[in-house]
Scaffold this active site. Structure first.
Site, short mmCIF file in Angstrom:
data_model
loop_
_atom_site.label_atom_id
_atom_site.label_comp_id
_atom_site.label_asym_id
_atom_site.label_seq_id
_atom_site.Cartn_x
_atom_site.Cartn_y
_atom_site.Cartn_z
N SER A 156 -63.98 -94.02 -60.34
CA SER A 156 -62.45 -93.75 -61.56
C SER A 156 -62.52 -95.46 -62.02
O SER A 156 -63.50 -95.91 -61.79
CB SER A 156 -61.94 -93.31 -62.03
N ASP A 321 -66.65 -83.31 -64.75
CA ASP A 321 -65.72 -84.07 -64.61
C ASP A 321 -66.05 -84.63 -66.32
O ASP A 321 -66.97 -84.77 -66.65
CB ASP A 321 -65.81 -85.61 -63.74
N HIS A 354 -62.67 -84.29 -62.93
CA HIS A 354 -62.14 -85.90 -62.43
C HIS A 354 -62.51 -86.21 -61.10
O HIS A 354 -61.90 -86.97 -60.52
CB HIS A 354 -61.88 -86.17 -63.61
#
Lengths: 377, 203
Positions: A156, A321, A354
């Site tokens: 991320s 995601d 995610h």
């Protein structure tokens, strides 16, 4: 497949480094001095060629793995991937985790005392961006005697730091591992961040960012921000499977208290997060996400930016995601292919959206392990 | 030599031909690269560089273990990640029959590569014809799957492939045909050949 041979790195302790060479930030503001807290696992080899930097995401910190002597339950946020025989193998590598500047886990941040005023920085804390973090991490590397990272890895926002490293200090990084990230945020991504920030900024307890001196905390706003964020970290399918339309007490209350299990879950997550995280740090981290876009330096041409890199790359995304979808990782891959860099790309079929990047999944970990096995230490 | 080893060698009979067409230092894209062994061979034996594309997760992992660049992608969706003329050779070894969008795949290969190298099993091989005459779908050295678990979705002969190339204006620069033992076939290629290996380019 990676099998956990051991219980990980075991006892760890956080260290603190003070930096008093002023740092000019991307915004133009100058940070005269600052502290970074960090942890290390494994042993740095004689030529300091086996170091891996782990960059953290929005709510992460330096405590990547292991636990503290006085807090046995405080296990690092990515403990499942670090340790002897694990993909980030501490028998081979020297792993470094650092709390980013502006954080709220010990590094200098908005809640720290501003030496110039003797009061918490609060709203005066400068805007920090991904490239600023990379510069501070480079200074930490200098301090630790690491001229060149064997790898920089992150998921991320952490993946964005790894990507930033590859083009900012190409001579100081051999491998770049970017997981569940994007080359820049979309309008929808920024919109989510904006709603999260508005929740905090409009909380009456926010006091323009100087809530510390009012003995207040914008808990309600931070809680909402986290609830919203949390929705975007999970997949629709996973939420449906885990909670569905399940009721907490079996009956509808015909009111606005918690009826559905998903509400109960989100409230719990929001409360937990708002209990320890600093709202100003949340604002800074989300803004750093918004501002991240290395292609700006080449008029939007990501390939031209990636040509500066000299490392090899592993890019990983997760099929479910939707915060940073596989298509976003493919943009990075395309630019690396066009720049003729060594790159591998794995699109991993995991159900957890995610947040999949934090999971202990055998295939996912085998991919990281296989890549790092090829990395010369 | 046991039968398993024979099968592996037979399955790789097109590799030496492909390798002989790749010049040192050339950029190669290997579509459907499996565990990356062919690309690794081209890198180690021919000094090539490049990437593999593989849709299967186990293949991607094996390719990373083999130390080659691999991009997980579905070639049936096109090759959008790759720029025009990025490669000297785009290789598609024993994979065209598993692709649904045949024409688009060939077009994409010749967009991103100066030249494409395609090897295809021949459904017109005499043993395969014999199997069909006997009322059964063929299972042979180069078509080793039972009909109910085959990854193949397109069934064509070498003559069919060549007709498609002509129809699409694709030039066949070189053709090598091998029998089931991997030996060269010099006549009646659509009958005696089990595998065709082609160098093709835009007209």
């Amino acid at each position: 497949m990676t099998k956990k041979q051991t219980s990980g790195v075991g006892l760890v302790e956080a260290k603190r480094a003070h930096f008093d060479t002023p740092l000019t930030l991307r915004s133009g503001e100058v940070m005269p001095a600052y502290d970074l807290v960090y942890e290390t696992y494994g042993t740095l080899n004689a030529d300091a060629s086996n170091a891996i930097l782990v960059c953290h995401a929005l709510s992460g910190h330096h405590h990547v793995a292991g636990h503290y002597a006085d807090q046995p339950k405080n296990v690092g946020w990515w403990d499942n991937i670090v340790g002897p025989g694990r993909p980030l193998d501490t028998d081979k590598f020297f792993i470094v985790g650092v709390n980013n500047l502006g954080g709220c886990h010990g590094s200098t941040g908005p809640a720290s005392i501003n030496p110039a005023t003797g009061k918490p920085w609060g709203a005066d804390f400068p805007m920090v961006t991904v490239i600023d973090w990379v510069h501070t991490q480079a200074r930490l590397a200098d301090l630790l005697g690491i001229q060149c990272w064997a790898a920089v890895i992150g998921g991320s926002l952490g993946g964005m730091q790894a990507l930033r490293w590859s083009v900012t200090y190409p001579e100081r990084i051999k491998n770049t591992i970017v997981i569940a990230a994007a080359p820049y945020l979309t309008a929808q991504n920024i919109a989510f961040n904006d709603v999260a920030r508005q929740a905090i900024l409009t909380d009456p307890e926010f006091y323009g960012g100087n809530y510390y001196e009012h003995n207040a905390r914008p808990v309600r706003g931070l809680r909402l921000a986290r609830m919203l964020g949390h929705i975007t970290y999970l997949s629709d399918d996973q939420m449906g499977e885990k909670f569905g339309r399940g009721l907490r007490n079996g009956n509808l209350s015909f009111g606005f208290d918690v009826d559905f299990q998903i509400e109960s879950y989100l409230h719990y997550q929001g409360d937990k997060f708002a209990g320890y995280f600093d709202a100003n740090t949340y604002l800074l981290m989300t803004r750093a996400l918004d501002y991240f876009d290395p292609s700006r330096e080449e008029n939007g041409d990501l390939t031209a930016v990636m040509k500066r890199a000299s490392s090899d790359f592993l890019i990983v995304s997760f099929t479910t995601d939707w915060r940073f979808s596989p298509e976003r990782s493919r943009e990075i891959v395309s630019s690396l292919l066009a720049a003729e860099k060594n790159v591998s790309y794995a699109e991993i079929d995991l159900a957890f959206g995610h947040d999949s990047f934090l999971l202990d999944d055998p295939y996912y970990h085998a991919v990281i392990d296989a890549y790092l096995k090829k990395v010369q230490a | 030599m046991n039968s398993a080893t024979t099968k592996v060698l037979a399955n790789r009979s097109d590799w030496n031909i492909i390798a002989s067409w790749v010049q040192p230092g050339e950029r190669v894209l290997d579509l459907g690269c499996g565990d990356g062994s062919l690309l690794k061979l081209l890198i180690e034996e021919r000094g090539a560089r490049g990437y593999g594309v593989e849709i299967d997760a186990a293949g991607v992992l094996a390719s990373i273990r083999n130390g080659i660049n691999v991009v997980q992608s579905d070639i049936d969706q096109g090759l959008a990640e790759f720029e025009d003329n990025a490669f000297e050779h785009v290789v598609l070894s024993r994979t065209l029959q598993t692709v649904k969008h045949t024409e688009n795949t060939l077009r994409e290969m010749l967009r991103v590569g100066r030249e494409a190298v395609v090897s295809v099993p021949n459904f017109g091989y005499w043993k395969n014809r014999q199997a069909v005459l006997n009322g059964r779908m063929p299972v042979s050295e180069d078509l080793p799957y039972q009909w109910y678990d085959t990854p193949n979705v397109r069934f064509f002969t070498l003559a069919d492939f060549e007709a498609l190339c002509a129809q699409m204006g694709i030039v066949i620069k070189t053709r090598e045909v091998l029998d089931a033992a991997g030996q060269p076939v010099h006549e009646e290629h659509n009958f005696l050949g089990s595998l065709g290996v082609y160098r093709i380019s835009k007209g």
